[in-house]
Design an enzyme around this catalytic site. Structure first.
Site, PDB file in Angstrom:
ATOM      1  N   ILE A 101       0.837  -1.203   0.000  1.00 20.17           N
ATOM      2  CA  ILE A 101       0.000   0.000   0.000  1.00 20.17           C
ATOM      3  C   ILE A 101       0.866   1.245   0.000  1.00 20.17           C
ATOM      4  CG2 ILE A 101      -1.750   1.280   1.280  1.00 20.17           C
ATOM      5  CD1 ILE A 101      -2.750  -1.372   2.396  1.00 20.17           C
TER       6      ILE A 101
ATOM      7  N   GLY B 176       5.703   3.802   5.089  1.00 16.91           N
ATOM      8  CA  GLY B 176       5.478   4.829   6.091  1.00 16.91           C
ATOM      9  C   GLY B 176       6.752   5.190   6.828  1.00 16.91           C
TER      10      GLY B 176
ATOM     11  N   SER C 231       7.640   4.335   9.830  1.00 21.82           N
ATOM     12  CA  SER C 231       8.215   3.279  10.659  1.00 21.82           C
ATOM     13  C   SER C 231       8.155   1.901  10.023  1.00 21.82           C
ATOM     14  CB  SER C 231       7.485   3.234  12.002  1.00 21.82           C
ATOM     15  OG  SER C 231       6.088   3.098  11.816  1.00 21.82           O
ATOM     16  N   GLY C 232       7.561   1.786   8.844  1.00 23.31           N
ATOM     17  CA  GLY C 232       7.478   0.482   8.217  1.00 23.31           C
ATOM     18  C   GLY C 232       6.640   0.523   6.954  1.00 23.31           C
TER      19      GLY C 232
ATOM     20  N   LYS D 200       1.192  -4.306   8.909  1.00 28.05           N
ATOM     21  CA  LYS D 200       2.277  -3.335   8.993  1.00 28.05           C
ATOM     22  C   LYS D 200       3.562  -4.058   9.362  1.00 28.05           C
ATOM     23  CE  LYS D 200       3.630   1.089  11.025  1.00 28.05           C
ATOM     24  NZ  LYS D 200       3.252   2.212  11.903  1.00 28.05           N
TER      25      LYS D 200
ATOM     26  N   ASP E 279       1.710  13.142  14.292  1.00 29.16           N
ATOM     27  CA  ASP E 279       1.767  12.878  12.853  1.00 29.16           C
ATOM     28  C   ASP E 279       0.396  13.091  12.220  1.00 29.16           C
ATOM     29  OD1 ASP E 279       2.973  12.225  10.466  1.00 29.16           O
ATOM     30  OD2 ASP E 279       2.674  10.076  10.691  1.00 29.16           O
TER      31      ASP E 279
END
Length: 847
Positions: A508, A511, A513-514, A530, A632
């Site tokens: 997808i 990000g 962090s992952g 995730k 965020d």
């Protein structure tokens, strides 16, 4: 009923036209395969049952519209025309239904194929019906009633639901004892009874037949006595929470031999004795909390070397507030380096502390600290303890100060040092007095000017505060404790298969962090997996989502257990959001036959999204104790479910607000990992709620202008955008707003005031001075009633930035006079605040 009669009428017309042969053909097909159209319900009994639930539960037509097939209704799952699942999570009742909500679900008796019933956060005041155990569908496997305001006792008949695999009744007001009939639930994998008022004693014999049990939580109740029975029989157990009860006695020694243990919480009880040595030998135990008990034992006799070489460094151990004693062995120092957090405070460890890490708490022990500000226990308490346990030869004496010196030269040196100290202090005092004198003279000179200025400011401030004390009074919120809501456990093989081995086609996005992958489980449910790059970020986000739940946060489904080789996997599972995020919603394709190309979000939807985000932030800032900062907030973090319901995501950056003093394992953990990553945006130690408000202001500006990308832009680009847009938001020249408003936004004249109100609120949130930004709860109130906000602004013709800011200064004055029944929501699940007034105009049939 009209929906059921329409197909029948069409068939009658066809019969009158077709031949005699076709008539028999149609009848035979109807008998063999009645109404198998996709999405259509085939049972009139179940059709009526759903409409019965719609009425007794007060379901809005927004969620269950009459003109649509029931199988397409929100939260209704069908298979082959039969209802197999009901999920009321996030539902709001109609005005009439919310006046006297009750646990009236008689319609469930006719849903004979039901497999899942989930009501997380949906209020069902009253006891669980007695017939649940006898008349609920026999194939039901999931019964999840968390946070539903249920009271009374658990019916004994629940034990008859032998196909249950997941039973969650946490965060309610249930009382009484745990029914013995639970031993009949042999297929049960998850049992969560935490955060209720259960009393009495408990025996592991009640669960010894539950050999598939992986998750057992009865924490935060009033259960007393010792733990009886052989817990070692529960060989599949991964998660055990007995914390915050009234247990006493020794813990069963078998608890240490459970090879799959990942989480053990025995905190805040009266357990005594020693912990089994096998607990320290586990390589997969992620979380251990035995704090606030009466455990004892000589730590020197424990060999930690068996786990010193473990590669798993994301674990939390809390042994505080017990009676452990002895000298810390070298093997424990090596062991501590493999932990994220270790709390040894308030025990009786002696000698010198071998630890120098901030992640290890050693306060209130018997360590020798060469400092005048020692945080250790005094000698008397330590001596009394060691005498009481018969350790006379181990009484710590290293805390005693060294004897006074008899060396004359040393005395002269001390005297000379004293003279230097006195001279230095005197000089500092004289210097400070001179500065104070200068300040007093300057104040006297400016007194007349200050007096005039204060008079003007006081008049303006009084007018602003009067407006906001009238419109948006302060809402004192109860402190909500962090709750344990750990999701389902998935194997690595399951998640790998669901994402086609994390194939790029299912990616997808990447990000902070992952990476996020789309997956489909074997039961057909669409999920988002995730995959973390950092172990610390994984544990931080897992700790947050497994303890905090709210209907405006992205639904957390579960986590990945260790794989077949017992390797640690950094994967979390969330619900898939069909509408993506806010950034993609603006560019959603319209129907092929449309000439518009792109479909713009209408104003009502934009306002609904803004309110949803404000509700999520209001929960984090005001309803959690201590407050959380999201850090965020941007368009890509705002996920959208059906009907554009907001679910706030990107939770890896959440941290405790600066200045929060409440100490527990979770807050220490967040402070430990909040700024440890080099790529973390901002400094977690300095994050405040005002930072979230600023970011939310940029989101509001995006909704007004249609320029998606403002909230995620660089500082330089953001500054340029604000320089171009903010001057067009003026209280005295509303027509300037037309220069920046989204050209694709078609707004009726009577709604333009709402658009202008959102722009004004955005401007206030974007104040360059954090102290002058409004609190998010006042922003939420303004967005919920923008027309009232506009009327007050027009009435007073005040500067809107200072008007919004005055809410913060006025909140203490009106807090004690505020009363709002909507505030009294059941913890920890909070019902969503009222949706925008346009949704309440819906229709009379919702009433």
């Amino acid at each position: 009923m009209e929906m059921m009669e329409a197909p029948a009428k069409r068939r009658i017309v066809m019969i009158s036209i077709h031949t005699y042969c076709l008539f028999f053909t149609a009848v035979s097909l109807l008998l063999v395969n009645p109404i198998e159209a996709e999405g259509n319900i085939t049972s009139k009994v179940e059709f009526d049952a759903l409409y019965s639930l719609r009425g007794t539960l007060g379901i809005r037509k927004y969620d269950w519209p009459r003109r649509e097939e029931p199988c397409t209704w929100k939260g209704v799952g069908c298979r082959n025309g039969r209802v197999v699942s009901l999920n009321f999570t996030g539902f709001l009742r109609t005005n009439r239904g919310s006046q006297n909500p009750m646990f009236e679900v008689d319609g469930l008796q006719n849903l004979t194929m039901l497999e899942k019933l989930i009501t997380v956060g949906f209020s069902l005041p009253g006891p669980i019906p007695e017939w649940f155990g006898t008349k609920l569908a026999p194939n039901i496997s999931v019964l999840d009633l968390q946070g539903s305001n249920i009271n009374g006792t658990i019916p004994e008949g629940i034990g008859n639901l032998k196909n249950l695999t997941r039973l969650r009744l946490s965060n309610n007001n249930l009382a009484g004892s745990i029914p013995p009939s639970f031993q009949n639930l042999s297929r049960l994998q998850t049992l969560d009874l935490s955060f209720n008022n259960f009393t009495g004693r408990i025996s592991i014999a009640q669960f010894d037949s539950l050999r598939r049990l992986q998750f057992l939580s009865i924490g935060s109740n009033q259960i007393e006595g010792s733990i009886q029975g052989n817990i070692g029989d529960l060989t599949q157990l991964r998660y055990l929470d007995f914390g915050h009860n009234k247990f006493d006695g020794d813990i069963p020694p078998e608890i240490g031999v459970l090879s799959r243990f990942e989480y053990l919480d025995l905190s805040n009880n009266s357990f005594r004795g020693e912990l089994p040595n096998s607990i320290w030998e586990s390589d997969i135990l992620m979380f251990l909390d035995v704090s606030n008990n009466n455990f004892t034992g000589n730590i020197s006799n424990i060999d930690f070397s068996s786990t010193a070489n473990s590669t798993n460094g994301s674990r939390i151990f809390d042994l505080s507030a017990n009676s452990f004693f002895g000298v810390i062995p070298a093997s424990m120092v090596d062991f501590s380096e493999r932990l994220s957090s270790l709390d040894l405070s308030d025990n009786y460890f002696q000698d010198r502390s071998p630890f120098d890490s901030d992640s290890i708490d050693v306060e209130l022990n018997c360590f020798f600290i060469n400092s005048t500000t020692s945080t250790q226990k005094n000698n008397t308490i330590c001596e009394e303890f060691y005498l009481s346990v018969g350790r006379n030869d181990e009484i710590p004496d290293s805390q005693s100060p060294p004897p006074p010196s008899n060396n004359p030269s040393s005395d002269r040196i001390s005297r000379r040092n004293l003279i230097y100290i006195i001279a230095g202090v005197s000089a500092v005092v004289i210097f400070l007095l001179l500065i104070l004198l200068i300040i007093c003279l300057m104040k006297r000179r400016n007194r007349s000017y200050t007096s005039q200025h204060q008079t003007t400011v006081a008049a303006n401030s009084h007018a602003s505060q009067q407006v906001w004390s009238t419109v948006y009074s302060s809402i004192p919120k109860p402190v909500i404790p962090l709750q344990t809501v750990v999701g389902d456990s998935f194997t690595y093989e399951q998640l790998s298969q669901s994402t086609s081995d994390f194939n790029e086609s299912n990616l997808i996005k990447h990000g902070h962090s992952g990476s996020f992958y789309r997956g489909i489980l074997e039961n057909g449910n669409v999920i988002v997996v995730k995959k973390f790059e950092s172990e610390q970020r994984y544990l931080k986000e897992f700790e947050f989502v497994s303890r905090v739940m709210h209907l405006r946060l992205v639904p957390f489904i579960g986590y990945c257990s260790n794989d077949k080789d017992d390797r640690f996997r950094k994967l979390l599972v969330y619900k898939h959001m069909d509408f993506g995020d806010l950034s993609t919603a603006f560019s959603r394709k319209s129907l092929p036959e449309s000439d518009d190309g792109l479909q713009s979000l209408d104003w009502i939807t934009r306002l609904k999204i803004a309110i949803g985000v404000a509700e999520a932030l209001c929960y984090l800032h005001n309803d959690c104790g201590p407050p959380f900062v999201h850090r965020d907030v941007r368009a890509t973090s705002i996920l959208l479910e059906d009907n554009f319901e907001v679910r706030l995501g990107s939770l890896s950056e959440v941290c405790i607000q600066e200045g929060s003093s409440r100490r527990n394992v979770v807050t220490r953990f967040f402070r430990l990992h909040g700024s440890s990553e080099p790529n973390s945006p901002g400094n977690a130690a300095a994050a405040t709620c005002a930072d979230d408000v600023y970011c939310f202001g940029k989101v509001l500006l995006e909704l007004v202008t249609g320029e998606i990308g403002i909230s995620g832009a660089t500082e330089e680009k953001t500054k340029k955008t604000l320089e171009e847009t903010i001057p067009c938001i003026n209280i005295k020249e509303k027509e300037l707003l037309n220069k920046i408003i989204d050209p694709s936004l078609v707004v009726e004249e009577d709604l333009m005031d709402e658009v202008w109100a959102m722009a004004v609120i955005a401007k206030s949130c974007l104040n360059s001075k954090p102290a002058q930004r409004p609190l998010i709860k006042y922003v939420l109130k303004a967005l919920e009633n923008p027309l009232k906000f506009v009327r007050e602004v027009n009435k007073n013709q005040s500067d809107t930035t200072s008007l919004l800011h005055s809410m913060s200064s006025a909140r203490l004055a009106v807090a004690e006079n505020w009363s709002d029944p909507a505030v009294a929501l059941p913890a920890p699940m909070l019902d969503a605040k009222k949706t925008h007034q346009s949704n309440q105009r819906d229709s009379a049939d919702d009433d």
